[in-house]
Scaffold this motif. Structure first.
Motif, PDB file in Angstrom:
ATOM      1  N   CYS A  52     -50.468  -0.234  54.930  1.00 26.69           N
ATOM      2  CA  CYS A  52     -49.676  -1.205  55.681  1.00 26.69           C
ATOM      3  C   CYS A  52     -48.492  -0.477  56.312  1.00 26.69           C
ATOM      4  O   CYS A  52     -47.767   0.260  55.636  1.00 26.69           O
ATOM      5  CB  CYS A  52     -49.181  -2.309  54.752  1.00 26.69           C
ATOM      6  SG  CYS A  52     -48.369  -3.677  55.622  1.00 26.69           S
ATOM      7  N   GLN A  53     -48.292  -0.684  57.599  1.00 27.52           N
ATOM      8  CA  GLN A  53     -47.249   0.037  58.315  1.00 27.52           C
ATOM      9  C   GLN A  53     -46.710  -0.812  59.453  1.00 27.52           C
ATOM     10  O   GLN A  53     -47.344  -1.782  59.884  1.00 27.52           O
ATOM     11  CB  GLN A  53     -47.805   1.351  58.863  1.00 27.52           C
ATOM     12  CG  GLN A  53     -49.034   1.162  59.728  1.00 27.52           C
ATOM     13  CD  GLN A  53     -49.854   2.412  59.861  1.00 27.52           C
ATOM     14  OE1 GLN A  53     -49.337   3.444  60.247  1.00 27.52           O
ATOM     15  NE2 GLN A  53     -51.146   2.332  59.553  1.00 27.52           N
ATOM     16  N   CYS A  69     -43.125  -3.320  55.060  1.00 27.27           N
ATOM     17  CA  CYS A  69     -44.540  -3.026  55.308  1.00 27.27           C
ATOM     18  C   CYS A  69     -45.083  -2.058  54.256  1.00 27.27           C
ATOM     19  O   CYS A  69     -46.187  -2.248  53.732  1.00 27.27           O
ATOM     20  CB  CYS A  69     -44.720  -2.422  56.699  1.00 27.27           C
ATOM     21  SG  CYS A  69     -44.378  -3.558  58.061  1.00 27.27           S
ATOM     22  N   ALA A  72     -46.313  -3.434  50.851  1.00 26.76           N
ATOM     23  CA  ALA A  72     -47.569  -4.192  50.750  1.00 26.76           C
ATOM     24  C   ALA A  72     -48.694  -3.257  50.323  1.00 26.76           C
ATOM     25  O   ALA A  72     -48.922  -2.225  50.948  1.00 26.76           O
ATOM     26  CB  ALA A  72     -47.896  -4.840  52.089  1.00 26.76           C
ATOM     27  N   GLN A  75     -54.439  -5.418  52.259  1.00 23.77           N
ATOM     28  CA  GLN A  75     -54.468  -5.977  53.607  1.00 23.77           C
ATOM     29  C   GLN A  75     -53.942  -7.405  53.648  1.00 23.77           C
ATOM     30  O   GLN A  75     -53.246  -7.791  54.589  1.00 23.77           O
ATOM     31  CB  GLN A  75     -55.898  -5.924  54.154  1.00 23.77           C
ATOM     32  CG  GLN A  75     -56.015  -6.384  55.598  1.00 23.77           C
ATOM     33  CD  GLN A  75     -57.408  -6.176  56.152  1.00 23.77           C
ATOM     34  OE1 GLN A  75     -58.292  -5.679  55.458  1.00 23.77           O
ATOM     35  NE2 GLN A  75     -57.607  -6.549  57.412  1.00 23.77           N
ATOM     36  N   CYS A  78     -50.227  -7.492  53.432  1.00 28.58           N
ATOM     37  CA  CYS A  78     -49.692  -6.874  54.653  1.00 28.58           C
ATOM     38  C   CYS A  78     -49.671  -7.886  55.797  1.00 28.58           C
ATOM     39  O   CYS A  78     -48.682  -7.998  56.524  1.00 28.58           O
ATOM     40  CB  CYS A  78     -50.533  -5.659  55.025  1.00 28.58           C
ATOM     41  SG  CYS A  78     -50.001  -4.808  56.534  1.00 28.58           S
ATOM     42  N   CYS A  90     -46.305  -6.088  60.797  1.00 27.12           N
ATOM     43  CA  CYS A  90     -47.016  -5.031  60.083  1.00 27.12           C
ATOM     44  C   CYS A  90     -48.478  -5.006  60.510  1.00 27.12           C
ATOM     45  O   CYS A  90     -49.007  -5.995  61.026  1.00 27.12           O
ATOM     46  CB  CYS A  90     -46.948  -5.249  58.568  1.00 27.12           C
ATOM     47  SG  CYS A  90     -45.288  -5.180  57.880  1.00 27.12           S
ATOM     48  N   TRP A  92     -52.425  -3.346  59.094  1.00 26.05           N
ATOM     49  CA  TRP A  92     -53.210  -2.634  58.083  1.00 26.05           C
ATOM     50  C   TRP A  92     -54.155  -1.702  58.840  1.00 26.05           C
ATOM     51  O   TRP A  92     -55.166  -2.114  59.383  1.00 26.05           O
ATOM     52  CB  TRP A  92     -53.980  -3.635  57.230  1.00 26.05           C
ATOM     53  CG  TRP A  92     -54.754  -3.029  56.102  1.00 26.05           C
ATOM     54  CD1 TRP A  92     -56.092  -2.789  56.062  1.00 26.05           C
ATOM     55  CD2 TRP A  92     -54.231  -2.594  54.841  1.00 26.05           C
ATOM     56  NE1 TRP A  92     -56.443  -2.231  54.864  1.00 26.05           N
ATOM     57  CE2 TRP A  92     -55.323  -2.094  54.085  1.00 26.05           C
ATOM     58  CE3 TRP A  92     -52.962  -2.573  54.271  1.00 26.05           C
ATOM     59  CZ2 TRP A  92     -55.175  -1.592  52.798  1.00 26.05           C
ATOM     60  CZ3 TRP A  92     -52.810  -2.074  52.988  1.00 26.05           C
ATOM     61  CH2 TRP A  92     -53.906  -1.587  52.268  1.00 26.05           C
TER      62      TRP A  92
END
Length: 295
Positions: A52-53, A69, A72, A75, A78, A90, A92
């Protein structure tokens, strides 16, 4: 007219320096591009970890949102992270990191570069360096260009290994050619300029890898950064093979020996390269270089 021609002849050595420096610069650029484009490359090829980003909806990096993010772990959690208006901040997706990236950026390159560099250095002592040097620059250019066209992770690995073999020749062969073309009182300056190629390539990899990717010219994204860098390397390689000539080999200190005119002072035998490599000063230089590159 004759005076003008003589001036141009005097500039030839500096022209060689420019070409060799640009060749080294393009190789270093291709070397470090993967670190800048890794996330975009990983999402396209694909490879690496999925996490997660922070997504790209906000052009400015937000540390608080990025931390949320990163917290998390799956998915579902996130995708549940949203702004007050319900917009997700965020994603995934692949982050371009992980063991596959480490292999791509490190061992696959280093394994070939270190071994090939020794053998190419030996070849440089026995054969003409300019044709080999030009060929290696062209190899770098072709491999960089093909990296931009890859569709599979294994293709990235193979092409990066080929690229490493090409780049391994540039430093030993270029320094040998430049040492033979310039007198001893200019070699320090010449080598300093040549080494601009290292830092120029590293420095350019960041804006080229980032902004050319964001430009997304012809919908190519990160691939355009490699295509452009590869084509430039090919141009330098073609200039090298068509405009550079092999200089006469000159041993270090030979100028002074010739000026003294006393052949009895010249060493009758050449020192073994293994004996040179086992000297404490050589070992200390290797250790210092290792520490410097680690830093």
């Amino acid at each position: 007219m004759i005076g003008f021609v003589k001036k141009l002849t005097g500039l030839y050595s500096w022209y060689v320096l420019v070409i060799l420096t640009l060749g080294y610069l393009t190789a270093e650029l291709g070397h470090f591009l993967i670190g800048v484009t890794s996330k975009d490359t990983a999402m396209d090829v694909p490879y690496g970890d999925i996490a997660c980003q922070l997504n790209k909806t906000d052009p400015h990096f937000n540390l608080t949102l990025s931390t949320l993010c990163s917290s998390a772990l799956n998915q579902t959690s996130c995708e549940e992270l949203t702004m007050d208006d319900g917009e997700r901040f965020c994603e995934w997706n692949r982050n371009g990191l992980g063991i596959e990236y480490q292999i791509l950026a490190g061992p696959s390159f280093i394994a070939v570069y270190t071994v090939a560099g020794v053998f190419l250095g030996i070849a440089a002592d026995k054969y003409k360096r300019v044709p080999m040097l030009a060929t290696c620059v062209i190899i770098c250019g072709v491999s960089i260009t093909l990296i931009g066209a890859t569709q599979k992770y294994w293709q990235l690995i193979v092409l990066r290994m080929i690229f490493a073999g090409g780049e391994a020749a540039l430093n030993p062969m270029s320094t040998g050619v430049l040492s033979d073309m310039f007198p001893e009182d200019l070699r320090g300056l010449v080598m300093s300029i040549f080494n601009w190629g290292i830092y120029g390539g590293i420095g350019l990899s960041f804006p080229i890898g980032r902004y050319i990717t964001q430009l997304n010219a012809w919908d190519l994204g990160w691939r355009m950064a490699y295509y452009g860098s590869g084509v430039f390397a090919l141009i330098i390689g073609l200039l090298s093979i068509t405009t550079l000539r092999e200089p006469e080999r000159t041993a270090i200190g030979e100028e002074q020996e010739e000026n003294t005119g006393n052949p009895a002072e010249k060493s009758p035998t050449k020192e073994s390269p293994w004996r040179v490599m086992l000297q404490p000063r050589f070992i200390m230089l290797c250790i210092a270089a290792s520490i410097r590159h680690t830093g």
